[in-house]
Design a protein around this motif. Structure first.
Motif, PDB file in Angstrom:
ATOM      1  N   ASN A 144       2.300  -5.196   2.398  1.00  0.00           N
ATOM      2  CA  ASN A 144       3.354  -5.280   0.915  1.00  0.00           C
ATOM      3  C   ASN A 144       2.240  -4.329  -0.124  1.00  0.00           C
ATOM      4  N   TYR A 190       3.296 -14.484  -2.609  1.00  0.00           N
ATOM      5  CA  TYR A 190       2.884 -13.802  -3.844  1.00  0.00           C
ATOM      6  C   TYR A 190       2.915 -14.903  -4.608  1.00  0.00           C
ATOM      7  N   ASN A 191       4.569 -15.662  -5.211  1.00  0.00           N
ATOM      8  CA  ASN A 191       5.065 -16.533  -6.055  1.00  0.00           C
ATOM      9  C   ASN A 191       3.597 -18.044  -6.034  1.00  0.00           C
ATOM     10  N   PHE A 198       0.319 -12.062   0.947  1.00  0.00           N
ATOM     11  CA  PHE A 198       0.976 -11.471   0.138  1.00  0.00           C
ATOM     12  C   PHE A 198       0.623  -9.877   0.979  1.00  0.00           C
ATOM     13  N   ARG A 250       7.217 -12.660  -0.215  1.00  0.00           N
ATOM     14  CA  ARG A 250       7.152 -12.870  -1.365  1.00  0.00           C
ATOM     15  C   ARG A 250       6.954 -14.452  -1.931  1.00  0.00           C
ATOM     16  N   ASP A 310       1.635  -3.230  -2.945  1.00  0.00           N
ATOM     17  CA  ASP A 310       1.998  -3.588  -3.752  1.00  0.00           C
ATOM     18  C   ASP A 310       0.832  -4.234  -5.498  1.00  0.00           C
TER      19      ASP A 310
END
Length: 146
Positions: free
Chosen positions: A55, A28-29, A50, A25, A57
């Motif tokens: 993931n 991603y951030n 990520f 994560r 997502d």
């Protein structure tokens, strides 16, 4: 030092401590922070890391697509928006942005996606967004007539 730059340092520190899927994560951030600072190549790199951790997502694919669009990588943007649409076929924004990406290559797929986005916005009662997409469609139709 700006908030985004501080966030980038914090996320990098977290990744240095444990650079595996437990901290995926953070990539991603990091992508989000770099995007906000217009560091598109770094954002692309981090969203890709990520996603590569497995993931699946929708937001990560949509964000990476937006980065690719910003870098004029339209085919890659189309592929990422398509994947985001597979994960959530009711996200009108993904159809709209994929349609706009298609505009860079050809008109027919763009119009199909823009019409789909308009239908979804209308079904969801998002009339402002529906009218926004309709304006794009009308503009394209006007261009095609000239």
């Amino acid at each position: 030092m700006g908030e985004e730059q501080k966030a980038i340092e914090d996320f990098n520190r977290a990744i240095e401590l444990k650079p595996d899927s437990d901290y995926a994560r953070a990539f991603y951030n990091l992508g989000l922070s770099h995007f906000k600072l217009n560091n598109y190549r770094k954002a692309l790199e981090n969203f890709t890391k990520f996603i590569n951790f497995g993931n699946n997502d929708e937001n990560a694919y949509s964000k990476r697509a937006l980065v690719n669009f910003s870098l004029n990588n339209y085919q890659e943007a189309i592929e990422d928006y398509s994947h985001a649409i597979e994960l959530n076929p009711h996200n009108a924004d993904s159809y709209k942005m994929r349609g706009i990406s298609y505009l860079q290559q050809s008109m027919k797929p763009a119009m199909i996606d823009l019409h789909k986005a308009a239908i979804i916005h209308q079904e969801q009662g998002d009339m402002d967004d529906y009218e926004s997409v309709q304006e794009i469609i009308n503009f394209i139709n006007l261009i095609n007539k000239t």
